[in-house]
Structure formats: C-alpha cells, structure tokens
Design a protein around this motif. Structure first.
Motif, PDB file in Angstrom:
ATOM      1  N   ASP A 105       0.841  -1.322  -0.081  1.00  0.00           N
ATOM      2  CA  ASP A 105       0.153  -0.048  -0.078  1.00  0.00           C
ATOM      3  C   ASP A 105       0.923   1.351  -0.156  1.00  0.00           C
ATOM      4  OD1 ASP A 105      -2.534  -1.408   0.065  1.00  0.00           O
ATOM      5  OD2 ASP A 105      -2.604  -1.408   2.248  1.00  0.00           O
ATOM      6  N   GLU A 106       1.759   1.207   0.711  1.00  0.00           N
ATOM      7  CA  GLU A 106       2.786   2.491   0.931  1.00  0.00           C
ATOM      8  C   GLU A 106       3.501   2.553  -0.453  1.00  0.00           C
ATOM      9  OE1 GLU A 106       5.118   2.056   4.417  1.00  0.00           O
ATOM     10  OE2 GLU A 106       3.190   2.124   5.773  1.00  0.00           O
ATOM     11  N   ILE A 107       3.851   1.590  -0.969  1.00  0.00           N
ATOM     12  CA  ILE A 107       4.786   1.782  -2.282  1.00  0.00           C
ATOM     13  C   ILE A 107       3.853   1.971  -3.248  1.00  0.00           C
ATOM     14  CG2 ILE A 107       5.625   0.312  -4.165  1.00  0.00           C
ATOM     15  CD1 ILE A 107       7.029  -1.681  -2.087  1.00  0.00           C
ATOM     16  N   ASN A 108       2.627   1.698  -3.441  1.00  0.00           N
ATOM     17  CA  ASN A 108       1.428   2.200  -4.385  1.00  0.00           C
ATOM     18  C   ASN A 108       1.315   3.550  -4.314  1.00  0.00           C
ATOM     19  OD1 ASN A 108       1.340  -0.151  -5.929  1.00  0.00           O
ATOM     20  ND2 ASN A 108      -0.177  -0.728  -4.146  1.00  0.00           N
ATOM     21  N   LYS A 109       1.452   4.197  -2.884  1.00  0.00           N
ATOM     22  CA  LYS A 109       1.149   5.583  -2.786  1.00  0.00           C
ATOM     23  C   LYS A 109       2.285   6.547  -3.337  1.00  0.00           C
ATOM     24  CE  LYS A 109      -1.680   4.863   1.342  1.00  0.00           C
ATOM     25  NZ  LYS A 109      -1.674   4.849   2.709  1.00  0.00           N
ATOM     26  N   VAL A 110       3.595   6.019  -3.297  1.00  0.00           N
ATOM     27  CA  VAL A 110       4.565   6.660  -3.818  1.00  0.00           C
ATOM     28  C   VAL A 110       5.117   6.671  -5.150  1.00  0.00           C
ATOM     29  CG1 VAL A 110       5.604   6.808  -1.320  1.00  0.00           C
ATOM     30  CG2 VAL A 110       6.482   5.160  -2.997  1.00  0.00           C
ATOM     31  N   ILE A 111       4.494   5.597  -5.744  1.00  0.00           N
ATOM     32  CA  ILE A 111       4.535   5.267  -7.404  1.00  0.00           C
ATOM     33  C   ILE A 111       3.425   5.898  -7.743  1.00  0.00           C
ATOM     34  CG2 ILE A 111       4.867   3.728  -9.213  1.00  0.00           C
ATOM     35  CD1 ILE A 111       7.355   3.850  -7.170  1.00  0.00           C
ATOM     36  N   VAL A 112       3.465   7.203  -8.356  1.00  0.00           N
ATOM     37  CA  VAL A 112       2.147   7.929  -8.993  1.00  0.00           C
ATOM     38  C   VAL A 112       2.345   7.580 -10.640  1.00  0.00           C
ATOM     39  CG1 VAL A 112       0.997   9.898  -9.180  1.00  0.00           C
ATOM     40  CG2 VAL A 112       2.049   9.043  -7.260  1.00  0.00           C
ATOM     41  N   ASN A 113       1.411   6.899 -11.210  1.00  0.00           N
ATOM     42  CA  ASN A 113       1.352   6.958 -12.847  1.00  0.00           C
ATOM     43  C   ASN A 113       2.726   6.031 -13.125  1.00  0.00           C
ATOM     44  OD1 ASN A 113      -1.116   8.146 -13.012  1.00  0.00           O
ATOM     45  ND2 ASN A 113      -0.059  10.282 -13.153  1.00  0.00           N
ATOM     46  N   GLY A 114       3.061   5.279 -12.479  1.00  0.00           N
ATOM     47  CA  GLY A 114       4.530   4.418 -12.882  1.00  0.00           C
ATOM     48  C   GLY A 114       5.669   5.115 -12.444  1.00  0.00           C
ATOM     49  N   HIS A 115       5.700   6.284 -11.756  1.00  0.00           N
ATOM     50  CA  HIS A 115       6.815   6.807 -11.609  1.00  0.00           C
ATOM     51  C   HIS A 115       6.782   7.237 -10.150  1.00  0.00           C
ATOM     52  CE1 HIS A 115       8.172   7.233 -15.619  1.00  0.00           C
ATOM     53  NE2 HIS A 115       6.894   7.511 -15.943  1.00  0.00           N
ATOM     54  N   LEU A 116       8.234   7.503  -9.405  1.00  0.00           N
ATOM     55  CA  LEU A 116       8.358   7.544  -8.062  1.00  0.00           C
ATOM     56  C   LEU A 116       8.018   8.943  -7.655  1.00  0.00           C
ATOM     57  CD1 LEU A 116       9.657   6.929  -5.321  1.00  0.00           C
ATOM     58  CD2 LEU A 116      11.833   7.487  -6.189  1.00  0.00           C
ATOM     59  N   ALA A 117       7.255   9.473  -6.884  1.00  0.00           N
ATOM     60  CA  ALA A 117       6.910  10.629  -6.240  1.00  0.00           C
ATOM     61  C   ALA A 117       7.934  10.784  -5.107  1.00  0.00           C
ATOM     62  CB  ALA A 117       5.514  10.924  -5.993  1.00  0.00           C
ATOM     63  N   LEU A 118       8.969  11.310  -5.181  1.00  0.00           N
ATOM     64  CA  LEU A 118      10.116  11.569  -4.216  1.00  0.00           C
ATOM     65  C   LEU A 118       9.429  12.208  -3.109  1.00  0.00           C
ATOM     66  CD1 LEU A 118      12.981  10.723  -3.496  1.00  0.00           C
ATOM     67  CD2 LEU A 118      13.642  12.784  -4.632  1.00  0.00           C
ATOM     68  N   ASP A 119       8.730  13.084  -2.977  1.00  0.00           N
ATOM     69  CA  ASP A 119       8.135  14.061  -1.864  1.00  0.00           C
ATOM     70  C   ASP A 119       7.276  13.048  -1.009  1.00  0.00           C
ATOM     71  OD1 ASP A 119       6.381  14.094  -3.904  1.00  0.00           O
ATOM     72  OD2 ASP A 119       5.254  15.581  -3.136  1.00  0.00           O
ATOM     73  N   LYS A 120       6.462  12.229  -1.778  1.00  0.00           N
ATOM     74  CA  LYS A 120       5.660  11.359  -1.099  1.00  0.00           C
ATOM     75  C   LYS A 120       6.415  10.363  -0.163  1.00  0.00           C
ATOM     76  CE  LYS A 120       1.380  12.022  -3.697  1.00  0.00           C
ATOM     77  NZ  LYS A 120       0.399  11.504  -4.132  1.00  0.00           N
ATOM     78  N   LEU A 121       7.636   9.820  -1.060  1.00  0.00           N
ATOM     79  CA  LEU A 121       8.422   8.827  -0.327  1.00  0.00           C
ATOM     80  C   LEU A 121       9.178   9.262   0.952  1.00  0.00           C
ATOM     81  CD1 LEU A 121       9.761   6.013  -0.425  1.00  0.00           C
ATOM     82  CD2 LEU A 121      11.467   7.053  -1.894  1.00  0.00           C
TER      83      LEU A 121
END
Length: 145
Positions: A105-121
């Motif tokens: 669930d946490e990984i899915n939250k930080v991977i947005v449209n197949g790309h890493l959202a660093l701020d979310k990570l």
C-alpha cells in the motif's frame, strides 16, 4: 509366502511415509530460505534507502535507481505473498504477509502513474514498515527454518 507379501507391504508403507516426512522437511527448509532471503532484501533496502532518498533529490539517476528498486521490491513482495507455505510456518508467513500488504500500500502511494513521487516517499512510513517486517527474520531463524 503371505509373510513376505505382508513384510513387503509394511516396508513399502514405511518407506512411503518416510519420503513424505522428508518432503515436508525439504519444503520447510525451502520456505525458510525463501523467507530469509525476502526479509534480508527488505532489510538491505531499508539500510540503503535513506541515503538514496537524499541523493535522489539532486540526482536523476539515483531517483531512477530508487524507483526501480521499489518496483522490484513490489514484485518480490507480491510473489512472496503467494508462496507455498509448510504448516509449521503458517503463522510467521501470515505475519510477513500482513507487513507486506502494508508495504505494498505504501509503495503504491509513492509510485504515481508508474513513477516515483519523491516527496511522497520522503513523508512515507516505508522504511519503518520494512524494519518492522525485517524484525521477523529473527523469529524465522529461531524456528530453525
């Protein structure tokens, strides 16, 4: 003659049950190896990730590498959750799966449209969740799996 047939039947039964026990022991060892490898991979990621997250803010290659590691970790988690589990390890496997689901669930939250959202990570609990899951490694080792 009947004695020999009876003895052969008895020996065959004993041999077959012995093979079954050996097979169960092998499955338990295989699972223990697989679970140990999985949790070790999680632990290694948790150790490397903080520095990679810092570096990814200024280095696109590191950000891509971090994204790839997260995607690989996601695949590994999904595969591990589907593992065949010997009865002796069902409890520990369920605990790992529960941690893995939170982690997915946490990984899915930080991977947005197949790309890493660093701020979310940076604001996620991924490292903490991984550390919690990796602590189960001690239980597996204590079980002798």
């Amino acid at each position: 003659m009947k004695k020999w047939i009876l003895i052969l039947a008895l020996l065959s039964t004993m041999f077959a049950s012995g093979c079954s026990l050996l097979e169960k022991a092998n499955q338990t060892v295989d699972y223990g190896t697989q679970a140990t490898e999985h949790l070790t991979n999680l632990r290694e990621f948790a150790e490397q990730a903080p520095q990679m997250i810092k570096d990814a803010a200024t280095n696109p290659e590191t950000k891509q590498e971090l994204e790839n590691k997260l995607l690989d970790l996601k695949k590994e988690i999904e595969q591990f959750n589907l593992s065949s589990v010997p009865s002796m390890a069902k409890d520990i496997h369920q605990q790992i799966v529960e941690k893995n689901k939170i982690l997915l669930d946490e990984i899915n939250k930080v991977i947005v449209n197949g790309h890493l959202a660093l701020d979310k990570l940076q604001n996620s609990q991924i490292i903490t969740t991984i550390s919690d899951a990796a602590n189960l490694l001690n239980r597996i080792q204590n079980l002798g799996l």
